[in-house]
Design an enzyme around this catalytic site. Structure first.
Site, PDB file in Angstrom:
ATOM      1  CB  SER A   1      -0.891  -0.352   1.304  1.00 21.43           C
ATOM      2  OG  SER A   1      -1.662   0.720   0.872  1.00 21.43           O
ATOM      3  CG  ASN A   2      -0.702   4.391  -1.164  1.00 24.18           C
ATOM      4  OD1 ASN A   2      -1.642   5.300   0.068  1.00 24.18           O
ATOM      5  ND2 ASN A   2      -1.544   4.170  -2.417  1.00 24.18           N
ATOM      6  CE1 TYR A   3       4.419   5.304   5.592  1.00 24.55           C
ATOM      7  CE2 TYR A   3       6.124   5.800   3.912  1.00 24.55           C
ATOM      8  CZ  TYR A   3       5.585   5.379   4.856  1.00 24.55           C
ATOM      9  OH  TYR A   3       7.193   4.936   5.034  1.00 24.55           O
ATOM     10  CB  SER A   4      -3.209   7.955   0.771  1.00 23.28           C
ATOM     11  OG  SER A   4      -4.508   8.524   0.564  1.00 23.28           O
TER      12      SER A   4
END
Ligand code: C5P
Length: 409
Positions: free
Chosen positions: A217-220
Site C-alpha cells: 500500500s502507500n502512506y495515503s
C-alpha cells in the site's frame, strides 16, 4: 379527492428534512406534503407538539415517512435529546402548520417542547408556514413575532387568503404546497449550492494482497478524500465515499469500503451512474503482486522472497473511456515533487480528466497524513488556480467553489 400532484423541486430530493408540526387544523394537509417529499426521495422526520397530535396521529406521519415520529423530549427507545439529534440531522426544517403559539415561542427563544427545542438546536435554514384564524394572524403581537423571525433569517411563508376553518374569510390559510416547496428551495439555495447533485469521492491508499496477512500500500491517510466528501455533503450533495480508510461518522456520506484497486473500480462503475462529479483523491497503487499466496508465506519456506509485480490499470483513465460514465466531471489528484504544473497537465490529458489538483509532496508541512494541504487546481480549459496552504477542509471548499461553475445543469 386525488392527492395534491404538486411536483417536488429537484433541490429537495435526497435532502434530510425535519417537519415540525404544531396544533392547527391544517396539520392534515401536511400529511400530503410529507408523503410527496418522501416519494420524491427526501428523507423526512417529523416532530409534533401535543396539540398537533389531537389533529393527526403520529402513526399517520410514521406511515408516510417511514421514520419514527418525535412526540416528546424523550425518544421512544429511552434515549435522551431527540431535539439535538433532529437539529443536527436536518438540512432544512419546515414548521407547518405554524400556530401563533409556536411562532411566539420561537420568537422568544423558548424550548419547552420537542418542536421549539429542535428549532433552538437547529443548524439548518428554517422555513415557517403559518396557519391560523385571520384575526390571530392580523394581531400586532403575531406580526411583530413574524418580523422578529424574518430579521433573524427565518423564512416565513405568507398564509393565503380564503375560507378559514373558523368559517371566516381572510388571511390565515396554510400556503399551498408549491409555495412552501419554493420557499424551502429559496432558503436552502445559498447554503446548499450542491443540492440535487450526486458526488462520488475516493479516499485512501489501495491495498494489494501478497498473502492473507500482508499487502502493498502507500502512506495515503484518506484525510483529503474525507474532507472533500464532508464539504460536499455539508453543501447538500448526496455523497458516496469509496475508501480504503476508516473515517469519522458524517451525516450525508454513504461509505463504501474497498481494499484493492480492482474493487475500487467495480464500486466506481456502479456508483458513478447518474453522478455529477468524481473527486478521485485516492492514492491508487500502480503495481500489484502478480500472484497472491493462498496461505501466509513463512520465513522457513524460502531463504529470500522475490515479488513479481504487474501494473494496475489506471482507474480514472478506464472510467473516462466508458461511454456510460464519461459524462461525469472528473477531478484527479496528483502528488508531485517537482515541475508541478507540467506533470499535472500531462496527467490530466493522459487520464481524460476535466481538472486536476496537484500538490507538492516535497514540502514537509503539508500532504500525506497532515491536516493541511496546498497546491494548484488546473482545468482542461487552461485555467489555473493557486490553492494556498489551508486545512484540508478549507481546501476542499475552495476546490468545490471552483469546480461548481463547470458542472452541467
Ligand atoms: O499517476 P498518478 O498516480 O500520480 O495519478 C494520480 C491520479 O490518478 C489520482 O486521481 C488517482 O486516484 C488516479 N489513479 C487512478 N488509477 C491508478 C493510479 C492513479 O485512477 N492506477
Amino acid at each position: 379527492m386525488p392527492l395534491d400532484p404538486t411536483p417536488v423541486p429537484n433541490e429537495l430530493r435526497g435532502m434530510r428534512i425535519a417537519l415540525l408540526i404544531s396544533g392547527g387544523i391544517a396539520a392534515y394537509k401536511v400529511v400530503d406534503l410529507a408523503s410527496a417529499l418522501t416519494q420524491a426521495g427526501a428523507r423526512v422526520r417529523v416532530a409534533m407538539t401535543s396539540s398537533a397530535m389531537r389533529f393527526v396521529g403520529p402513526p399517520t406521519f410514521q406511515g408516510v415517512t417511514g421514520n419514527p415520529v418525535a412526540t416528546g423530549m424523550w425518544a421512544a427507545d429511552g434515549s435522551p435529546e431527540p431535539h439535538v439529534f433532529l437539529g443536527d440531522w436536518a438540512q432544512v426544517i419546515l414548521v407547518a402548520p405554524a400556530t401563533a403559539n409556536v411562532i411566539g415561542r420561537l420568537a422568544s427563544g423558548r424550548s419547552d417542547d420537542i418542536v421549539t427545542a429542535t428549532l433552538l438546536a437547529a443548524r439548518s435554514p428554517v422555513v415557517v408556514a403559518p396557519a391560523m384564524n385571520d384575526a390571530m394572524w392580523a394581531k400586532p403581537a403575531v406580526q411583530e413575532n413574524v418580523t422578529t423571525l424574518r430579521r433573524r433569517g427565518v423564512t416565513v411563508v405568507e398564509p393565503e387568503t380564503g375560507h378559514l376553518a373558523s368559517g371566516h374569510e381572510g388571511a390565515g390559510r396554510l400556503a399551498g404546497a408549491s409555495t412552501v416547496f419554493n420557499a424551502m428551495v429559496h432558503a436552502i439555495r445559498s447554503r446548499y449550492d450542491l443540492a440535487g447533485r450526486r458526488v462520488v469521492v475516493t479516499a485512501g491508499g489501495t491495498r494489494e494482497p501478497i498473502d492473507p496477512v500482508r499487502f502493498i500500500s502507500n502512506y495515503s491517510s484518506g484525510k483529503m478524500g474525507f474532507a472533500l466528501a464532508a464539504a460536499a455533503a455539508d453543501r447538500g450533495a448526496r455523497v458516496t465515499l469509496v475508501t480504503t480508510a476508516s473515517h469519522p461518522e458524517h451525516h450525508g456520506i454513504d461509505v463504501q469500503r474497498v481494499d484493492m484497486a480492482e474493487e475500487m473500480l467495480a464500486e466506481l462503475r456502479s456508483q458513478l451512474r447518474g453522478a455529477d462529479l468524481l473527486l478521485m483523491a485516492a492514492a491508487v497503487g500502480d503495481f500489484k503482486p502478480a500472484r497472491t499466496a493462498g496461505h501466509k508465506i513463512r520465513r522457513e519456506e524460502t531463504p529470500s522472497l522475490n515479488l513479481e509485480l504487474e501494473p494496475i490499470p489506471d482507474l480514472v483513465a478506464t472510467l473516462a473511456r466508458d461511454p456510460e460514465l464519461n459524462m461525469v466531471f472528473r477531478v484527479g489528484f496528483a502528488a508531485e515533487d517537482s515541475k508541478l504544473d507540467a506533470k499535472a497537465i500531462e496527467k490530466m490529458k493522459r487520464k481524460g480528466l476535466q481538472a486536476i489538483v496537484a500538490n507538492d509532496i516535497s514540502r514537509r508541512d503539508i500532504g500525506f497524513g497532515s491536516e493541511y494541504n496546498a497546491g494548484v487546481l488546473l482545468f482542461a480549459d487552461g485555467s489555473r488556480h493557486e490553492l494556498e496552504k489551508a486545512t484540508k477542509r478549507e481546501m476542499s471548499d475552495k476546490i468545490l467553489d471552483l469546480v461548481l461553475p463547470h458542472l452541467k445543469r
